[in-house]
Design an enzyme around this catalytic site. Structure first.
Site, PDB file in Angstrom:
ATOM      1  CG  HIS A   1       0.554  -1.420   1.491  1.00  0.00           C
ATOM      2  ND1 HIS A   1      -1.045  -1.230   1.764  1.00  0.00           N
ATOM      3  CD2 HIS A   1       0.725  -2.386   0.984  1.00  0.00           C
ATOM      4  CE1 HIS A   1      -1.438  -2.477   1.183  1.00  0.00           C
ATOM      5  NE2 HIS A   1      -0.361  -3.181   0.652  1.00  0.00           N
ATOM      6  CG  HIS A  20      -0.276  -7.038   1.266  1.00  0.00           C
ATOM      7  ND1 HIS A  20      -0.454  -6.622   0.076  1.00  0.00           N
ATOM      8  CD2 HIS A  20      -1.019  -8.347   0.893  1.00  0.00           C
ATOM      9  CE1 HIS A  20      -0.949  -7.484  -0.884  1.00  0.00           C
ATOM     10  NE2 HIS A  20      -1.420  -8.459  -0.027  1.00  0.00           N
ATOM     11  CG  ASP A  78       0.735  -6.184  -4.934  1.00  0.00           C
ATOM     12  OD1 ASP A  78      -0.088  -6.948  -4.109  1.00  0.00           O
ATOM     13  OD2 ASP A  78       1.352  -5.214  -4.349  1.00  0.00           O
ATOM     14  CG  HIS A  79      -2.663  -4.085  -3.482  1.00  0.00           C
ATOM     15  ND1 HIS A  79      -3.677  -4.221  -2.614  1.00  0.00           N
ATOM     16  CD2 HIS A  79      -1.466  -3.960  -3.154  1.00  0.00           C
ATOM     17  CE1 HIS A  79      -3.272  -4.537  -1.463  1.00  0.00           C
ATOM     18  NE2 HIS A  79      -1.882  -4.362  -1.738  1.00  0.00           N
TER      19      HIS A  79
END
Ligand code: 13P
Length: 282
Positions: free
Chosen positions: A178, A206, A82-83
């Site tokens: 987030h 997300h 992720d990311h």
């Protein structure tokens, strides 16, 4: 069953109209809890970890654990970085057998995001791995360390980005962020519909923590096929451990271990039901 490719999971989610939960984990107990929920509910899932979290859980250790857990699972499990922000980390994940990687160039000018994403798509090809990218900017950073402003995705830019990169999944910004939301998120379903009208690619949401059940359902019925959950799992694990100490049910280390698994399991199971992924691995 077992280790699955993100492409296949998202194609199935599209065909059967549900979303695949992509659960961030930080240790073995969380992996065990999320997989337990997936096996019990017969849900396909994605196990993921963000590059920024690797300071706590080194990729060389947690990566093989994630891949091994996916391989022995009784349901399809994709393993995802992720990311990803550096090519070194993305390369390491691919070498370890991750079946998908995200390159997050959302903070870059469009052309630079396109160029770097294309490089990652080329890198992933020999491994058969799928690639997720981001267009627009999801609020906050994955670990809460940066105060990134949310910038909604432009449907025209999404179309341009997709035709240049042909990524397998596209994360968009529609008012999501987030971490815990300071106030209830006001998701821009108009933008989601517009992006969906311009681009035929599975979309990713997300910032799943704090989004209402109603909004989640509306999202996955409108083209969102992968939903990321991180903070809610960490909070559920912590809460369950705290409850165990308060109630006196944790008497030793292995009670703590069980309480962590249970916290991750409960949170993952709740989301699988909301995402309509239950029974889709049958
Ligand atoms: P949350 O921490 O808000 O659940 O977001 C998870 C996420 O999007 C990870 O990339």
């Amino acid at each position: 069953m077992a280790l699955a490719n993100l492409r296949d999971l998202l194609a199935d989610a599209k065909a059967k109209n549900y979303a695949v939960g992509s659960f961030s984990i930080a240790n073995m107990e969380m992996v065990l809890g999320v997989i337990k929920a997936a096996e019990e509910t017969k849900s396909p899932i994605i196990l993921q970890i963000a590059e920024v979290r690797l300071n706590y859980s080194p990729l060389a250790l947690i990566g093989p654990l994630m891949v091994a857990a996916a391989k022995r699972a009784k349901v399809p499990v994709a393993v995802h970085l992720d990311h990803g922000t550096t090519l070194e980390c993305i390369k390491q994940a691919l070498e370890l057998g991750f079946t998908s990687v995200m390159f997050d160039g959302s903070h870059l000018p469009l052309e630079e995001n396109i160029e770097k994403t294309k490089k990652v798509v080329e890198m992933a090809k020999p491994y058969g791995a799928a690639v997720e990218a981001e267009i627009g900017c999801v609020g906050g950073s994955e670990d809460g360390s940066k105060d990134i402003a949310m910038r909604c995705t432009s449907p025209a830019q999404a179309a341009k980005f997709y035709s240049a990169t042909e990524v397998d999944a596209l994360a968009i910004a529609i008012g999501n962020a987030h971490g815990f939301y300071k106030e209830a998120p006001n998701l821009r379903f108009d933008i989601l519909e517009n992006v969906r009208g311009c681009v035929d690619v599975p979309l990713v949401l997300h910032g799943g923590t704090g989004i209402s059940e109603e909004d989640f359902i509306r999202c996955h019925q409108s083209g969102i096929k992968k939903i990321n959950i991180a903070t809610a799992t960490f909070a559920s694990v912590e809460k369950n451990v705290r409850k165990g100490y308060t109630e006196g049910s944790i008497g030793g280390y292995y009670d703590l271990h069980a309480a962590e698994i249970e916290g991750a399991y409960q949170n993952a199971k709740k989301h699988m039901e909301i995402f309509y992924s239950v029974g889709k691995a049958e």
